[in-house]
Write an enzyme that holds these catalytic residues in place. Structure first.
Site, PDB file in Angstrom:
ATOM      1  N   HIS A   1       7.659 -31.190 -36.634  1.00  0.00           N
ATOM      2  CA  HIS A   1       7.881 -29.736 -36.548  1.00  0.00           C
ATOM      3  C   HIS A   1       8.974 -29.287 -37.512  1.00  0.00           C
ATOM      4  O   HIS A   1       9.991 -29.951 -37.662  1.00  0.00           O
ATOM      5  CB  HIS A   1       8.177 -29.276 -35.110  1.00  0.00           C
ATOM      6  CG  HIS A   1       9.444 -29.812 -34.487  1.00  0.00           C
ATOM      7  ND1 HIS A   1      10.628 -29.113 -34.501  1.00  0.00           N
ATOM      8  CD2 HIS A   1       9.697 -30.942 -33.799  1.00  0.00           C
ATOM      9  CE1 HIS A   1      11.558 -29.799 -33.841  1.00  0.00           C
ATOM     10  NE2 HIS A   1      11.026 -30.922 -33.416  1.00  0.00           N
TER      11      HIS A   1
ATOM     12  N   ASP B   1      10.304 -26.197 -37.303  1.00  0.00           N
ATOM     13  CA  ASP B   1      11.201 -25.211 -36.692  1.00  0.00           C
ATOM     14  C   ASP B   1      12.429 -25.907 -36.109  1.00  0.00           C
ATOM     15  O   ASP B   1      12.407 -27.100 -35.817  1.00  0.00           O
ATOM     16  CB  ASP B   1      10.495 -24.385 -35.612  1.00  0.00           C
ATOM     17  CG  ASP B   1      10.020 -25.202 -34.411  1.00  0.00           C
ATOM     18  OD1 ASP B   1       9.587 -26.361 -34.608  1.00  0.00           O
ATOM     19  OD2 ASP B   1      10.079 -24.695 -33.273  1.00  0.00           O
TER      20      ASP B   1
ATOM     21  N   GLU C   1       7.488 -25.977 -32.053  1.00  0.00           N
ATOM     22  CA  GLU C   1       7.780 -27.044 -31.098  1.00  0.00           C
ATOM     23  C   GLU C   1       8.941 -26.663 -30.190  1.00  0.00           C
ATOM     24  O   GLU C   1       8.917 -26.906 -28.993  1.00  0.00           O
ATOM     25  CB  GLU C   1       8.092 -28.350 -31.843  1.00  0.00           C
ATOM     26  CG  GLU C   1       8.023 -29.589 -30.955  1.00  0.00           C
ATOM     27  CD  GLU C   1       9.304 -29.889 -30.192  1.00  0.00           C
ATOM     28  OE1 GLU C   1       9.251 -30.679 -29.248  1.00  0.00           O
ATOM     29  OE2 GLU C   1      10.367 -29.329 -30.540  1.00  0.00           O
ATOM     30  N   GLU C   2       9.956 -26.045 -30.786  1.00  0.00           N
ATOM     31  CA  GLU C   2      11.159 -25.733 -30.001  1.00  0.00           C
ATOM     32  C   GLU C   2      10.939 -24.555 -29.051  1.00  0.00           C
ATOM     33  O   GLU C   2      11.826 -24.198 -28.280  1.00  0.00           O
ATOM     34  CB  GLU C   2      12.343 -25.436 -30.938  1.00  0.00           C
ATOM     35  CG  GLU C   2      12.725 -26.584 -31.867  1.00  0.00           C
ATOM     36  CD  GLU C   2      13.347 -27.790 -31.159  1.00  0.00           C
ATOM     37  OE1 GLU C   2      13.398 -27.799 -29.921  1.00  0.00           O
ATOM     38  OE2 GLU C   2      13.775 -28.715 -31.867  1.00  0.00           O
TER      39      GLU C   2
ATOM     40  N   ASP D   1      10.304 -37.926 -33.829  1.00  0.00           N
ATOM     41  CA  ASP D   1      11.040 -36.752 -33.323  1.00  0.00           C
ATOM     42  C   ASP D   1      11.824 -37.174 -32.084  1.00  0.00           C
ATOM     43  O   ASP D   1      12.071 -36.373 -31.195  1.00  0.00           O
ATOM     44  CB  ASP D   1      10.032 -35.633 -32.988  1.00  0.00           C
ATOM     45  CG  ASP D   1      10.714 -34.301 -32.684  1.00  0.00           C
ATOM     46  OD1 ASP D   1      11.846 -34.093 -33.165  1.00  0.00           O
ATOM     47  OD2 ASP D   1      10.111 -33.484 -31.965  1.00  0.00           O
TER      48      ASP D   1
ATOM     49  N   HIS E   1      31.218   1.145  -8.849  1.00  0.00           N
ATOM     50  CA  HIS E   1      32.663   0.926  -8.666  1.00  0.00           C
ATOM     51  C   HIS E   1      32.833  -0.016  -7.472  1.00  0.00           C
ATOM     52  O   HIS E   1      32.357   0.271  -6.371  1.00  0.00           O
ATOM     53  CB  HIS E   1      33.319   2.288  -8.383  1.00  0.00           C
ATOM     54  CG  HIS E   1      34.815   2.227  -8.382  1.00  0.00           C
ATOM     55  ND1 HIS E   1      35.537   1.493  -7.472  1.00  0.00           N
ATOM     56  CD2 HIS E   1      35.726   2.846  -9.170  1.00  0.00           C
ATOM     57  CE1 HIS E   1      36.824   1.644  -7.701  1.00  0.00           C
ATOM     58  NE2 HIS E   1      36.968   2.473  -8.740  1.00  0.00           N
TER      59      HIS E   1
ATOM     60  N   THR F   1      36.507  -3.426 -12.642  1.00  0.00           N
ATOM     61  CA  THR F   1      36.106  -3.563 -11.241  1.00  0.00           C
ATOM     62  C   THR F   1      34.719  -2.961 -11.058  1.00  0.00           C
ATOM     63  O   THR F   1      34.540  -1.752 -11.037  1.00  0.00           O
ATOM     64  CB  THR F   1      37.135  -2.844 -10.339  1.00  0.00           C
ATOM     65  OG1 THR F   1      37.396  -1.552 -10.901  1.00  0.00           O
ATOM     66  CG2 THR F   1      38.430  -3.628 -10.241  1.00  0.00           C
TER      67      THR F   1
ATOM     68  N   ARG G   1      12.839 -30.691 -15.952  1.00  0.00           N
ATOM     69  CA  ARG G   1      12.194 -31.771 -16.702  1.00  0.00           C
ATOM     70  C   ARG G   1      11.278 -32.514 -15.748  1.00  0.00           C
ATOM     71  O   ARG G   1      11.673 -32.828 -14.622  1.00  0.00           O
ATOM     72  CB  ARG G   1      13.232 -32.747 -17.266  1.00  0.00           C
ATOM     73  CG  ARG G   1      14.164 -32.141 -18.286  1.00  0.00           C
ATOM     74  CD  ARG G   1      13.501 -31.974 -19.645  1.00  0.00           C
ATOM     75  NE  ARG G   1      14.339 -31.140 -20.515  1.00  0.00           N
ATOM     76  CZ  ARG G   1      14.070 -30.881 -21.777  1.00  0.00           C
ATOM     77  NH1 ARG G   1      12.966 -31.361 -22.344  1.00  0.00           N
ATOM     78  NH2 ARG G   1      14.864 -30.121 -22.493  1.00  0.00           N
TER      79      ARG G   1
ATOM     80  N   HIS H   1      20.278 -29.818 -31.214  1.00  0.00           N
ATOM     81  CA  HIS H   1      20.400 -28.558 -30.456  1.00  0.00           C
ATOM     82  C   HIS H   1      21.857 -28.083 -30.325  1.00  0.00           C
ATOM     83  O   HIS H   1      22.104 -27.063 -29.703  1.00  0.00           O
ATOM     84  CB  HIS H   1      19.792 -28.666 -29.037  1.00  0.00           C
ATOM     85  CG  HIS H   1      18.319 -28.909 -29.035  1.00  0.00           C
ATOM     86  ND1 HIS H   1      17.535 -28.635 -27.938  1.00  0.00           N
ATOM     87  CD2 HIS H   1      17.485 -29.371 -29.991  1.00  0.00           C
ATOM     88  CE1 HIS H   1      16.279 -28.953 -28.221  1.00  0.00           C
ATOM     89  NE2 HIS H   1      16.230 -29.397 -29.464  1.00  0.00           N
TER      90      HIS H   1
HETATM   91  N1  BES Z   1      13.006 -33.807 -30.640  1.00  0.00           N
HETATM   92  C1  BES Z   1      12.964 -33.146 -29.390  1.00  0.00           C
HETATM   93  C2  BES Z   1      12.363 -33.941 -28.266  1.00  0.00           C
HETATM   94  C3  BES Z   1      13.150 -35.124 -27.811  1.00  0.00           C
HETATM   95  C4  BES Z   1      14.518 -35.081 -27.722  1.00  0.00           C
HETATM   96  C5  BES Z   1      12.491 -36.238 -27.453  1.00  0.00           C
HETATM   97  C6  BES Z   1      15.200 -36.192 -27.289  1.00  0.00           C
HETATM   98  C7  BES Z   1      13.166 -37.342 -27.021  1.00  0.00           C
HETATM   99  C8  BES Z   1      14.546 -37.321 -26.951  1.00  0.00           C
HETATM  100  C9  BES Z   1      12.186 -31.868 -29.503  1.00  0.00           C
HETATM  101  O1  BES Z   1      12.306 -31.227 -30.718  1.00  0.00           O
HETATM  102  C10 BES Z   1      12.709 -30.921 -28.451  1.00  0.00           C
HETATM  103  O2  BES Z   1      13.854 -30.646 -28.414  1.00  0.00           O
HETATM  104  N2  BES Z   1      11.836 -30.449 -27.605  1.00  0.00           N
HETATM  105  C11 BES Z   1      12.155 -29.481 -26.633  1.00  0.00           C
HETATM  106  C12 BES Z   1      10.849 -28.977 -26.115  1.00  0.00           C
HETATM  107  C13 BES Z   1      10.926 -27.747 -25.293  1.00  0.00           C
HETATM  108  C14 BES Z   1      11.636 -26.625 -25.970  1.00  0.00           C
HETATM  109  C15 BES Z   1       9.541 -27.315 -24.875  1.00  0.00           C
HETATM  110  C16 BES Z   1      12.996 -30.061 -25.520  1.00  0.00           C
HETATM  111  O3  BES Z   1      12.832 -31.227 -25.138  1.00  0.00           O
HETATM  112  O4  BES Z   1      13.877 -29.353 -25.046  1.00  0.00           O
HETATM  113 ZN    ZN Z   2      14.430 -30.165 -30.549  1.00  0.00          ZN
END
Ligand code: BES
Ligand code: ZN
Length: 458
Positions: free
Chosen positions: A88, A90, A156-157, A183, A216, A318, A331, A430
């Protein structure tokens, strides 16, 4: 076929490869931000040119509802297996910008590392493959040992939504024998790793509305429910202090880690102290009855990603705010399904939400978890390639992140998926100051060169 010639080509051209990657990193392709729409397109065009320039027969930019997909193929090895490479272009947003030591979109080299947004996730990692392919196509017999199809997407992100219709409409065109993705991460420097499991994800926004406008807090405080308090009451019931999620039914479909897998995981070089230091928190917090690694890779995890509302400016005001908001993600692990988890989440939050506020829940993106079958010969081939590339035996790991397309792709196209990560867990994906280790970058390129040869006989 001679991988050696390709390896030599990669070594001789390494500096140029890196300069090109810096140009790719310089394009601020933040998929979630509509201010970057033009940059997304520019980045897709860069990738399209990059794929064309290495000698692919066919390269296209495919329009979608959001960001373009780059598709390319080189089918010059009739009779040999076909590899489908996915990556990806992005990247995630860069805020907080003030914490970056050098600008996120000016890739800069320091201490054997290349810093910049996307260096490891995922521009650097898919570029490794493009350059490994170039190394084959520009050396010895100007051929790759396998047929190659490439998909580099731009969503992807943000959940890979456009890929599903693309996959459904192009089933035939995308057929292959094995998928390859870089990735993910290695468990530790010096430990080349093959990831055979990923977590899935369900993502939500919770919005609460209380009074029709800010009030308030002296005149109204004590007789009107504060939406921020209401939100914290909800959030407080989503999981307990040991990370156990409170949503009824959430664990129903969770497949327990087998004793064999637990034993194998216990052998991996995971050091709690090092991990804690990397995290930088006073202590770790994981689910009772599991190890930290098991919690990270094989157990569901709920997180509040952000929370806002009310007054947070300088000084004091306030006020009872009229609204509050939170972004929450879960997750997922096999066999949890994002839609079912969404229903369970919604039912529970509706049940526990205080009656004095109006609740709305938005379901954002979702992705299914993935678990590969290690008995497929492609895994052994990948192990041999990494061993040749890194000079040391590869380990098989799971990871906690998500790549939503993996499950769709493996099921729709009925193929195994090799996740060969050349990142490291501490490379700040990130986060501010993202980087990729340049030694891993070179060894990754070498491994990818060997990989295509190893896959030619699966
Ligand atoms: N490269 C990551 C996925 C990843 C990170 C796999 C660490 C294994 C270990 C990918 O680009 C990513 O960050 N994906 C997102 C997907 C989500 C936004 C749907 C994620 O995992 O937060
Ligand atoms: Zn990522």
């Amino acid at each position: 076929m001679s991988a050696e010639k390709a390896v030599l080509y990669a070594r001789e051209n390494g500096d140029r490869f890196l300069r090109e990657l810096k140009d790719l990193v310089a394009i601020p392709s933040v998929s979630s931000d509509s201010n970057h729409l033009a940059d997304m397109r520019a980045c897709a065009e860069f990738v399209e040119k990059a794929v064309s320039s290495i000698g692919f027969d066919r390269v296209e930019m495919v329009e979608t509802k959001k960001h373009p997909i780059v598709y390319g193929e080189w089918l010059g090895a009739p009779g040999a297996p076909t590899v489908l490479l996915y990556g990806h272009y992005d990247v995630q947003p860069v805020d907080p910008l003030e914490l970056w030591e050098t600008p996120p979109f000016e890739a800069s080299e320091r201490d054997g590392r290349l810093y910049g947004r996307g260096t490891v996730d995922d521009k650097g990692q898919f570029y490794i493959h493009l350059k490994a392919m170039e190394s084959w196509l520009n050396s010895s017999r100007k051929k790759l040992p396998v047929n190659m199809k490439v998909i580099i997407e731009g969503e992807e992100e943000v959940g890979s939504e456009s890929l599903e219709p693309f996959l459904a409409a192009n089933h035939e065109m995308l057929s292959a024998d094995v998928a390859v993705i870089s990735d993910t991460s290695m468990i530790k420097k010096g430990w080349p790793s093959i990831t055979y499991g990923l977590r899935g994800i369900s993502y939500f926004q919770i919005d609460l509305k209380g009074p029709s406008q800010d009030l308030h807090s002296g005149i109204f405080g004590g007789a009107v429910k504060n939406p921020i308090h209401a939100l914290t009451e909800i959030i407080g019931q989503l999981k307990d202090e040991n990370g156990r999620i409170g949503i009824p039914g959430l664990y129903d479909d969770v497949v327990e880690v087998t004793p064999e897998e637990r034993a194998a995981m216990a052998e991996l070089p995971f050091e709690e102290g090092v991990f804690l230091k990397e995290v930088g928190a006073p202590q770790l917090n994981w689910e009772n009855g599991y190890t930290p690694l098991e919690s990270l890779w094989c157990r569901p995890a709920l997180d509040v990603n952000g929370i806002w509302g009310g007054f947070s400016g300088e000084g004091s005001k306030t006020v009872i705010p009229s609204e509050s908001h939170a972004k929450v993600s879960i997750r997922l692990v096999p066999d949890q399904e994002p839609d079912k988890i969404g229903d369970l989440f919604e039912t529970y939050v509706r049940e526990i939400a205080p009656r004095e506020v109006e609740l709305s829940i938005q379901r954002m993106h979702g992705g299914r978890p993935f678990l590969g079958d290690l008995s497929h010969p492609a895994f052994a081939a990948a192990g041999r390639a990494l061993e040749k590339g890194f000079g040391t035996k590869a380990v098989y790991i799971r990871e906690g992140g998500s790549i939503p397309f993996v499950r769709n792709m493996t099921e729709t196209l009925d193929l195994p998926c090799l996740l060969l990560g050349f990142g490291l867990p501490g490379e700040n994906a990130h986060a501010p100051n993202e980087w990729i280790d340049l030694e891993n970058y070179a060894l990754g390129t070498r491994s990818a060169i060997h990989l295509y040869e190893e896959l030619s006989s699966i």
